[in-house]
Motif scaffolding. Structure first.
Motif, PDB file in Angstrom:
ATOM      1  N   VAL A 213       0.817  -1.218   0.000  1.00 29.45           N
ATOM      2  CA  VAL A 213       0.000   0.000   0.000  1.00 29.45           C
ATOM      3  C   VAL A 213       0.852   1.270   0.000  1.00 29.45           C
ATOM      4  O   VAL A 213       0.349   2.356   0.260  1.00 29.45           O
TER       5      VAL A 213
ATOM      6  N   SER B 167      -3.449   2.778  -3.214  1.00 29.13           N
ATOM      7  CA  SER B 167      -4.431   2.635  -2.137  1.00 29.13           C
ATOM      8  C   SER B 167      -5.070   1.247  -2.202  1.00 29.13           C
ATOM      9  O   SER B 167      -4.978   0.547  -3.216  1.00 29.13           O
TER      10      SER B 167
ATOM     11  N   GLU C 119      -3.054   1.913   5.603  1.00 22.42           N
ATOM     12  CA  GLU C 119      -2.362   2.743   4.625  1.00 22.42           C
ATOM     13  C   GLU C 119      -1.630   3.926   5.253  1.00 22.42           C
ATOM     14  O   GLU C 119      -0.734   4.483   4.651  1.00 22.42           O
TER      15      GLU C 119
END
Length: 199
Positions: free
Chosen positions: A40, A44, A76
């Motif tokens: 990530v 995304s 993330e």
């Protein structure tokens, strides 16, 4: 199989993702992607979902009456640190089948990492923030957990669950950029793991 994209640029990582997807599209068995923290770095989860054609990164796969529960431990916004999260834990608590094998990028069992080149000085980056809460769910019925985040092989038992750590396919240590490690799990009468190395 565990693989990861070594983050570099958005474009380079996209090429690697497309290559991985094309290889696994020809695979002889169904494929489910389990994300790692490096996956990530430039894309995304929504982008990865579209590229890999997988609508979510947690769920259950049944193979020969054996349940494999895969969890998304990657955030993330926190780098290497992981979390399962309250929503996913609630799903796990409601859904976890008996004798399930639980797959998570971040380890759920306790491993000795004091000499670990990646996490020895930063143990908080090795495990999910909510590992205890997740273990309390697993100990009710899970058979084992399997992970790979800490870049070291190992097996331990904790709270009635067997925990297995698989070494990294790519960077084993900072000086070893491609390790070629792999592992195969046999879920017959006894839980056995076979590790190997490909040049």
């Amino acid at each position: 199989m565990q693989s990861r994209v070594q983050e570099s640029t958005n474009h380079a990582d996209r090429e690697h993702l497309d290559e991985i997807k094309s290889i696994f599209d020809e695979w002889v068995s169904p494929v489910t992607y389990l994300l790692g923290n490096h996956d990530v770095a430039t894309h995304s989860k929504d982008e990865l979902s579209e590229i890999l054609d997988q609508d979510r990164f947690h769920g259950i796969v049944w193979i020969d009456n054996q349940a494999y529960v895969y969890l998304d431990s990657v955030r993330e916004d926190v780098g290497a640190r992981g979390i399962i999260g309250p929503e996913q834990r609630s799903w796990l608590d409601d859904t976890l089948p008996s004798d399930a094998i639980v797959l998570s990028h971040h380890p759920l069992g306790p491993f000795s990492i004091e000499d670990n080149v990646w996490f020895g000085n930063y143990p908080e980056r090795a495990y999910p923030w909510d590992r205890q809460e997740t273990l309390e769910i697993l100990q009710k019925t899970a058979k084992a957990s399997v992970s790979g985040h800490i870049h070291q092989p190992g097996r331990t038992a904790f709270r009635g669950v067997s925990h297995i750590s698989v070494n990294a396919v790519s960077k084993q240590t900072p000086k070893n950029p491609v390790s070629g490690n792999y592992a195969r799990l046999n879920t017959g009468e006894s839980l056995e793991i076979k590790t190997g190395h490909v040049e």
